[in-house]
Design an enzyme around this catalytic site. Structure first.
Site, short mmCIF file in Angstrom:
data_model
loop_
_atom_site.label_atom_id
_atom_site.label_comp_id
_atom_site.label_asym_id
_atom_site.label_seq_id
_atom_site.Cartn_x
_atom_site.Cartn_y
_atom_site.Cartn_z
CE LYS A 100 47.81 45.90 37.06
NZ LYS A 100 46.93 46.57 38.04
NE ARG B 237 44.72 40.83 39.43
CZ ARG B 237 44.30 41.41 38.32
NH1 ARG B 237 44.94 41.32 37.21
NH2 ARG B 237 43.18 42.09 38.33
NE ARG C 230 39.60 51.09 35.25
CZ ARG C 230 40.65 50.31 35.53
NH1 ARG C 230 41.89 50.74 35.36
NH2 ARG C 230 40.46 49.11 36.00
NE ARG D 75 36.84 46.31 34.50
CZ ARG D 75 38.14 46.11 34.77
NH1 ARG D 75 39.06 46.73 34.05
NH2 ARG D 75 38.50 45.32 35.74
NE ARG E 85 38.89 44.87 40.17
CZ ARG E 85 38.82 45.92 39.37
NH1 ARG E 85 37.77 46.71 39.41
NH2 ARG E 85 39.80 46.18 38.53
P1 AMP Z 1 41.89 43.51 35.55
O1 AMP Z 1 41.29 44.08 34.32
O2 AMP Z 1 43.36 43.20 35.42
O3 AMP Z 1 41.57 44.30 36.79
O4 AMP Z 1 41.19 42.07 35.76
C1 AMP Z 1 39.79 41.95 35.92
C2 AMP Z 1 39.45 40.64 36.61
O5 AMP Z 1 39.92 39.54 35.82
C3 AMP Z 1 40.12 40.43 37.97
O6 AMP Z 1 39.40 41.05 39.03
C4 AMP Z 1 40.10 38.91 38.06
O7 AMP Z 1 38.81 38.42 38.36
C5 AMP Z 1 40.43 38.49 36.65
N1 AMP Z 1 41.90 38.38 36.41
C6 AMP Z 1 42.66 39.14 35.59
N2 AMP Z 1 43.94 38.74 35.61
C7 AMP Z 1 44.00 37.71 36.49
C8 AMP Z 1 45.05 36.89 36.98
N3 AMP Z 1 46.32 37.05 36.55
N4 AMP Z 1 44.74 35.94 37.90
C9 AMP Z 1 43.48 35.75 38.33
N5 AMP Z 1 42.44 36.49 37.92
C10 AMP Z 1 42.68 37.48 37.01
#
Ligand code: AMP
Length: 215
Positions: free
Chosen positions: A13, A88, A127, A162, A173
């Site tokens: 994404k 999400r 990654r 990360r 996740r």
């Molecule tokens: P990402 O980089 O999009 O994978 O997000 C990393 C982490 O941030 C996720 O595993 C969640 O803990 C939190 N996070 C990001 N976006 C959201 C969202 N829209 N709703 C809830 N938690 C989020």
């Protein structure tokens, strides 16, 4: 363009969003990037979000909606936006629908990027991400390494794995994605906004989006 990018963690994404911003100046809005920035800066938001993020759990909907309500009203969103990692959950999608109606904004579509699970797992384990909160460039040790090991090509900061990209956090996740986020595919299908693109590389996704938007 005003798009939602759907897909599991590691579907691409963020990479697709970055490529699409170059087409018409639409901005990428990544809730993950915003939250990581807040954790690094040690803000109240960051302190509240950190524990959830480390475990690979979702941050509460109320925190996320607070971020998005402000972000979508910033002037750079007028040209368009690419929502990366938001919504999400179904409650987030419903709250977004209300928020957009209030702001008089119409979405073009929700793009579901479909990538097989084994590809996702391999991608997430390999990654690497720039640790500079203002950069957060994404690399891959196999397919897209930095020119100098461990150093970001774009800003010269350290490139790290990360904390939520250990094997344990990744599988959590992905479970969270299946349980809480994948129902959004049906939600946007009902809204008449869904397009699904099965693609292993981001350029193919971008071409699919351009075709659908007639660009
Ligand atoms: P990402 O980089 O999009 O994978 O997000 C990393 C982490 O941030 C996720 O595993 C969640 O803990 C939190 N996070 C990001 N976006 C959201 C969202 N829209 N709703 C809830 N938690 C989020």
């Amino acid at each position: 363009m005003k798009l939602i990018l759907l897909g599991a963690p590691g579907a691409g994404k963020g990479t697709v969003a970055k490529l699409l911003t170059a087409i018409d100046g639409s901005v990428q809005i990544s809730t993950g990037d915003i939250l990581r920035g807040a954790v690094q800066a040690g803000t109240e938001l960051g302190k509240e979000a950190e524990g959830y993020m480390k475990r690979g759990d979702l941050v509460p909907d109320s925190l996320i909606m607070g971020i998005m309500e402000n972000r979508l009203q910033e002037p750079d969103c007028e040209k368009g936006f690419l929502l990366d990692g938001f919504p999400r959950t179904i409650p987030q999608a419903e709250a977004l629908k209300e928020l957009l109606a209030k702001l008089g904004i119409t979405l073009d579509m929700a793009v579901d990027i479909e990538v097989p699970r084994d590809v996702i797992l391999d991608r997430l384990c390999t990654r690497r991400t720039c640790e500079n909160a203002d950069c957060q460039a994404i690399y891959n040790v196999k397919s897209n390494p930095t020119r100098q090991e461990g150093i970001c090509d774009k800003c010269g900061s350290r490139v790290i794995q990360r904390e939520d990209e250990t094997e344990e956090a990744i599988s959590h996740r992905l479970e969270t994605y299946n349980e809480k986020t994948s129902p959004l595919i049906g939600f946007y299908e009902k809204e008449g906004l869904l397009i699904s693109i099965e693609a292993l590389n981001s350029d193919a996704v971008v071409n699919g989006v351009k075709e659908k938007l007639g660009l």
